[in-house]
Design an enzyme around this catalytic site. Structure first.
Site, PDB file in Angstrom:
ATOM      1  N   THR A 189       0.826  -1.193   0.000  1.00  0.00           N
ATOM      2  CA  THR A 189       0.000   0.000   0.000  1.00  0.00           C
ATOM      3  C   THR A 189       0.864   1.248   0.000  1.00  0.00           C
ATOM      4  OG1 THR A 189      -1.582   1.303   1.270  1.00  0.00           O
ATOM      5  CG2 THR A 189      -0.265  -0.244   2.509  1.00  0.00           C
ATOM      6  N   ARG A 190       0.361   2.281  -0.608  1.00  0.00           N
ATOM      7  CA  ARG A 190       1.005   3.594  -0.517  1.00  0.00           C
ATOM      8  C   ARG A 190      -0.040   4.642  -0.158  1.00  0.00           C
ATOM      9  NH1 ARG A 190       0.374   5.745  -6.210  1.00  0.00           N
ATOM     10  NH2 ARG A 190      -0.184   3.895  -7.399  1.00  0.00           N
ATOM     11  N   HIS A 194      -8.486   2.554   4.183  1.00  0.00           N
ATOM     12  CA  HIS A 194      -9.877   2.802   4.529  1.00  0.00           C
ATOM     13  C   HIS A 194     -10.603   1.458   4.614  1.00  0.00           C
ATOM     14  CE1 HIS A 194      -9.326   7.069   4.435  1.00  0.00           C
ATOM     15  NE2 HIS A 194      -8.817   7.021   3.223  1.00  0.00           N
ATOM     16  N   HIS A 197      -9.949  -1.320   1.964  1.00  0.00           N
ATOM     17  CA  HIS A 197      -8.703  -2.093   2.037  1.00  0.00           C
ATOM     18  C   HIS A 197      -8.664  -2.980   3.270  1.00  0.00           C
ATOM     19  CE1 HIS A 197      -7.500   1.188  -0.754  1.00  0.00           C
ATOM     20  NE2 HIS A 197      -7.158   0.114  -1.432  1.00  0.00           N
ATOM     21  N   GLY A 282      -4.995  -5.511  -6.159  1.00  0.00           N
ATOM     22  CA  GLY A 282      -6.295  -4.869  -6.375  1.00  0.00           C
ATOM     23  C   GLY A 282      -6.404  -4.355  -7.792  1.00  0.00           C
ATOM     24  N   ARG A 283      -7.414  -3.543  -8.017  1.00  0.00           N
ATOM     25  CA  ARG A 283      -7.531  -2.948  -9.344  1.00  0.00           C
ATOM     26  C   ARG A 283      -6.514  -1.812  -9.474  1.00  0.00           C
ATOM     27  NH1 ARG A 283     -13.758  -2.404 -10.975  1.00  0.00           N
ATOM     28  NH2 ARG A 283     -13.275  -0.229 -10.570  1.00  0.00           N
ATOM     29  N   ASP A 284      -5.956  -1.682 -10.665  1.00  0.00           N
ATOM     30  CA  ASP A 284      -4.994  -0.615 -10.973  1.00  0.00           C
ATOM     31  C   ASP A 284      -3.824  -0.557  -9.979  1.00  0.00           C
ATOM     32  OD1 ASP A 284      -4.098   1.329 -12.721  1.00  0.00           O
ATOM     33  OD2 ASP A 284      -5.030   2.979 -11.600  1.00  0.00           O
ATOM     34  N   ALA A 286      -0.354  -0.159  -8.501  1.00  0.00           N
ATOM     35  CA  ALA A 286       0.850   0.589  -8.903  1.00  0.00           C
ATOM     36  C   ALA A 286       0.650   1.434 -10.149  1.00  0.00           C
ATOM     37  CB  ALA A 286       2.052  -0.347  -9.095  1.00  0.00           C
TER      38      ALA A 286
END
Ligand SMILES: [Zn+2]
Length: 379
Positions: A189-190, A194, A197, A282-284, A286
Site C-alpha cells: 500500500t502507498r 480505509h 482495504h 487490487g484494481r490498478d 501501482a
C-alpha cells in the site's frame, strides 16, 4: 500457535536469500565515486537485504534485455522490471564506490559491464507508454545514458525513515516462523487504509495464517499522502481492528516506479523474498493516471506459467459498504444497485478531511480519519 521453521515458508525467488552486506573495505576513499539517485539507493539497499533475490547487483545487458523483452532473467527466472544503475560514462577502474546524494559511500560495485540502452524501448515495454507526463517515464528519460552493471557489497545501509518498521526479508521470515505462520499474504500500500482495504486484507487473511501490511516508504509522487501520516494511520487501524497475533506491519523500502502491471509482478516477487506465499493485487495496482486498464495488473499474471512465480496473487475488486447487505461487499458479492453503496470519491474524501469533518464510518474508521484530519490541519 506453534513455531514453524523458516524453511517451512515459501522459498526465496531463485531458492536462496541473497545477502550483499559486508564490511567496509580498506581504501574506499580512494575509489572512483558513482553517485546514486534516490531510487537507485532504494534498489541498492534492497539488493543488500535480499529483497531483490536472486539479484546480487545492478543488472547486466543480458538480464536487462531479457527482462525488458520477456519479463524473465536471462537464466529463465521471472522478473518484471529492470534494476539498473544509470551513469554518464564508464568508470576507469574495475571497482567503484557507490555514494548517496550527500556523498556518503554506501557500497562498492565490481564493474562487470557498461552498456547503452534504448529509453523508448524500455518505456514502451515496461511502462506501456513513452509519455513523459508519466512519472516513471519522465525519470527514465531524464536519467544518465549508460547502465553500469556489477555485483555490489553494501557496508552502509541508509537510515530507515521508520526504524521500528524496518525489517529485512530474513527478519520478516523469522517473525512469521516465530508466530507459526506458513501461509502469509502480503499487502502493498502507498495510501491510508480505509474500510475497503481493511475488508480485502481481512478477506485474504481468512484463508491464510498471517497478514503482512507492507507500506511502501520509498520515493512516491509529491501528491501522495506523506509516509509518516500513512504509517500513523496503519498503527491506529491495526491497534484497534486487527488481532495482534495475525498481522505484522513492516515498511517496504522500494521507490514507486508507477509501472502498473509490471510493478505488480515485481512487488509480488519482492514479497515472496520477504516470506509471503500470497500477494494481494487490487484494481490498478501501482498505476498512475489512466495509463493502465483497470484489470491490467491482474491480467499480467496470466502471462506466466501456473506456479512459475510460486507466490500466489489474490485478485480483488473494489469494495464498499452496502446498506442493504449491511456489510462490506463488492460487485462480485452484492446484487444491489449503486445507490445502496457508500461511495466517496478521493476528491470528496480530501475535501471532508481538509474541513475537519469525518467521512462516514462505513467508509473510514474514525481513528484513521482523525489522523488524516490532524495531518491536514498541520500541513
Ligand atoms: Zn448489497
Amino acid at each position: 500457535m506453534t513455531t514453524v521453521a523458516t524453511r517451512d515458508l515459501i522459498a526465496p525467488h531463485g531458492g536462496r536469500l541473497v545477502d550483499r552486506t559486508g564490511d567496509r573495505p580498506d581504501g574506499v576513499e580512494s575509489l572512483e565515486v558513482v553517485t546514486l539517485a534516490s531510487r537507485e539507493v532504494s534498489d541498492l539497499d534492497m539488493i543488500a537485504s535480499g529483497a531483490l533475490s536472486p539479484l546480487t547487483g545492478f543488472m547486466g545487458r543480458e538480464d536487462y534485455a531479457s527482462v525488458v523483452d520477456d519479463m524473465h532473467l536471462s537464466r529463465g527466472l521471472p522478473w518484471a522490471l529492470p534494476v539498473c544503475l544509470a551513469v554518464d560514462s564508464a568508470p576507469r577502474g574495475d571497482i567503484v564506490a557507490l555514494a548517496d546524494g550527500s556523498g556518503r559511500a554506501l557500497a562498492t560495485l565490481e564493474v562487470e559491464e557498461v552498456f547503452d540502452y534504448d529509453r523508448e524501448r524500455e518505456a514502451t515495454r515496461c511502462f506501456r507508454t513513452t509519455d513523459t507526463d508519466h512519472p516513471g517515464v519522465a525519470r527514465l528519460f531524464e536519467q544518465k545514458p549508460l547502465y553500469l552493471a556489477g555485483r555490489v557489497t553494501v557496508f552502509e545501509r541508509p537510515q530507515p525513515t521508520f526504524p521500528e518498521l524496518a525489517l529485512d526479508p530474513a527478519e520478516t521470515r523469522a517473525a512469521f516462523a516465530e508466530r507459526g505462520w506458513r501461509r502469509v499474504v502480503g499487502f502493498q500500500t502507498r495510501n491510508p487504509i480505509h474500510r475497503a482495504h481493511e475488508y480485502l486484507t481481512k478477506t485474504a487473511l481468512e484463508t491464510v495464517d498471517g497478514l503482512l501490511i507492507h507500506p511502501l516508504v520509498g520515493d512516491t509522487k509529491s501528491d501522495d499522502v506523506p509516509a509518516a501520516t500513512r504509517v500513523e494511520c496503519y498503527k491506529v487501524l491495526v491497534d484497534s481492528y486487527y488481532p495482534v497475533d495475525r498481522v505484522l506491519v513492516a515498511s517496504f523500502p522500494a521507490a514507486m516506479r508507477y509501472a502498473g502491471p509490471r510493478e505488480a509482478v515485481w512487488h509480488a516477487i519482492c514479497r515472496k523474498n520477504y516470506g509471503c506465499s500470497h500477494f494481494i493485487v487490487g484494481r490498478d495496482h501501482a498505476g498512475v493516471g489512466s495509463y493502465y486498464g483497470t484489470y491490467d495488473a491482474q491480467l499480467i499474471f496470466d502471462e506466466f506459467e501456473p506456479h512459475e512465480l510460486d507466490i500466489e496473487p489474490m485478485f480483488f475488486e473494489h469494495s464498499f459498504w452496502c446498506k442493504t447487505c449491511g456489510s462490506m461487499a463488492s460487485a462480485k458479492t452484492c446484487p444491489h444497485p449503486s445507490e445502496e453503496h457508500v461511495f466517496l470519491s478521493g476528491t470528496k474524501v480530501r475535501e471532508l478531511l481538509a474541513n475537519g469533518e469525518l467521512p462516514p464510518v462505513e467508509f473510514s474508521r474514525p481513528e484513521v480519519a482523525e489522523v488524516l484530519i490532524e495531518a491536514y490541519r498541520t500541513a
